[in-house]
Design a protein around this motif. Structure first.
Motif, short mmCIF file in Angstrom:
data_model
loop_
_atom_site.label_atom_id
_atom_site.label_comp_id
_atom_site.label_asym_id
_atom_site.label_seq_id
_atom_site.Cartn_x
_atom_site.Cartn_y
_atom_site.Cartn_z
N HIS A 169 0.81 -1.21 0.00
CA HIS A 169 0.00 0.00 0.00
C HIS A 169 0.85 1.27 0.00
N CYS A 180 -7.63 0.82 -5.12
CA CYS A 180 -7.10 -0.31 -4.37
C CYS A 180 -8.17 -0.85 -3.43
N CYS A 182 -7.92 -1.32 -0.48
CA CYS A 182 -7.84 -0.61 0.81
C CYS A 182 -8.66 0.67 0.79
N CYS A 187 -2.05 2.36 -5.19
CA CYS A 187 -1.15 1.56 -4.36
C CYS A 187 -0.40 0.56 -5.24
ZN LIG Z 1 -4.00 0.07 -0.99
#
Ligand SMILES: [Zn+2]
Length: 319
Positions: A169, A180, A182, A187
């Motif tokens: 990340h 991403c 996340c 990332c």
């Molecule tokens: Zn990420």
């Protein structure tokens, strides 16, 4: 304190589950793996793990758990460290599953340590693999996800919550990069994880109507000279090189060991990686970093899990 008995080790990921028994030297006496069962509930998954652990104990002729020096386990993240509650992104059956407590209950009387699987790979590579003999090492896994673990001054760095080393990340393309998992954009993982590479290549026209294609298929075609396959490998290599340059500048690394399925793509991946690294790691100390393929292959996670027990003074700072 030196460990004298053998160590039970496990490595749990979304694709496979592995178990083994290691000597105090780190050599695996026996190990085995099975595909991670899909569409099962949390107890069925637990029983698969338990059966796998018992199978390797039998194979190593260990009748009594008290012969063991401990049990080390790597598991896909995120996990609550050091408590060992696991919620692996790629194993939906386990959400806040109390893996460490369950293992400690089942194998009562021995110490149990559970850490992130990529951190175990980093510890394994530092202890017995490509990072051996170096003090400042980043261990990476480039596979379904991109994970990592950081060893500085010969010790595993945990960070505040056990999550230091999450190089997947690190942002490499905040403007034009893909979203991403996340929630961020650009990332390293969003670009270089296997499924992302396949998705990118298919959007560019590589086997567009064929479902179930994997990064292995893509790198196979790239090896045969397929231009989109080659471009995908360049794209992943470049993103890896940029992220590794940032990590090297930040941490003054000596060695970066890159493992996981995609790392087997060889020069197609490592040449663009080295070019991007050379372009972005410009300070004298950073130019010295060596990026090498991981040495332990599929057993790195198990060796690292064993290291949580056998070399706990370096690789474990939890309770
Ligand atoms: Zn990420």
């Amino acid at each position: 304190m030196a460990v004298s008995g053998p160590v039970l080790a496990a490595d749990i990921g979304g694709t496979k589950m592995a178990a083994g028994v290691a000597e105090p030297s780190g050599r695996l006496i026996t190990w085995t793996q099975v595909p991670t069962p899909q569409d099962v509930d949390s107890e069925q998954l637990w029983r698969t793990l338990e059966a796998l652990l018992n199978q390797v104990l039998d194979a190593a002729r260990i009748r009594d758990v008290s012969e063991l020096a401990g049990l080390g386990c790597g598991c896909g993240g995120p996990i609550e460290w050091p408590a060992g509650l696991v919620s692996p992104l790629n194993i939906p059956a386990w959400r806040a599953f109390p893996l460490r407590d369950r293992l400690a209950e089942r194998y009562a009387g021995i110490g149990v340590r559970v850490h992130n699987d990529a951190i175990c790979v980093a510890a394994g590579e530092h202890w017995r693999g490509a990072g051996r003999g170096w003090s400042n090492v980043l261990g990476m896994v480039v596979s379904t996800g991109v994970g990592g673990g950081l060893i500085l001054g010969n010790r595993l760095i945990e960070g505040a919550s056990g999550n230091a080393g999450h190089i997947g990340h690190v942002v490499v393309d905040p403007e034009d990069g893909p979203l991403c998992v996340c929630g961020g954009r650009g990332c390293l993982e969003a670009i270089a994880r296997g499924p992302a590479l396949v998705g990118w290549a298919q959007a560019e026209g590589w086997r567009p109507d064929q479902p179930g294609m994997t990064a292995k298929d893509l790198s196979g075609d790239a090896a045969q000279g397929h231009p989109i396959g080659r471009a995908a490998m360049r794209r992943a290599g470049r993103a890896l090189g940029i992220a590794i340059a940032s990590a090297t500048n930040l941490c003054d690394l000596e060695v970066v060991a890159v493992g996981g399925g995609l790392s087997q793509a060889g020069a197609m991946l490592f040449e663009p990686l080295q070019e991007a690294l050379a372009a972005h790691a410009r300070l004298d100390f950073a130019r010295e970093v060596r990026v090498v393929p991981a040495a332990l292959g599929q057993s790195a996670g198990l060796v690292g899990a064993a290291a949580l027990i056998i070399a706990g003074e370096r690789y474990w700072t939890g309770d």
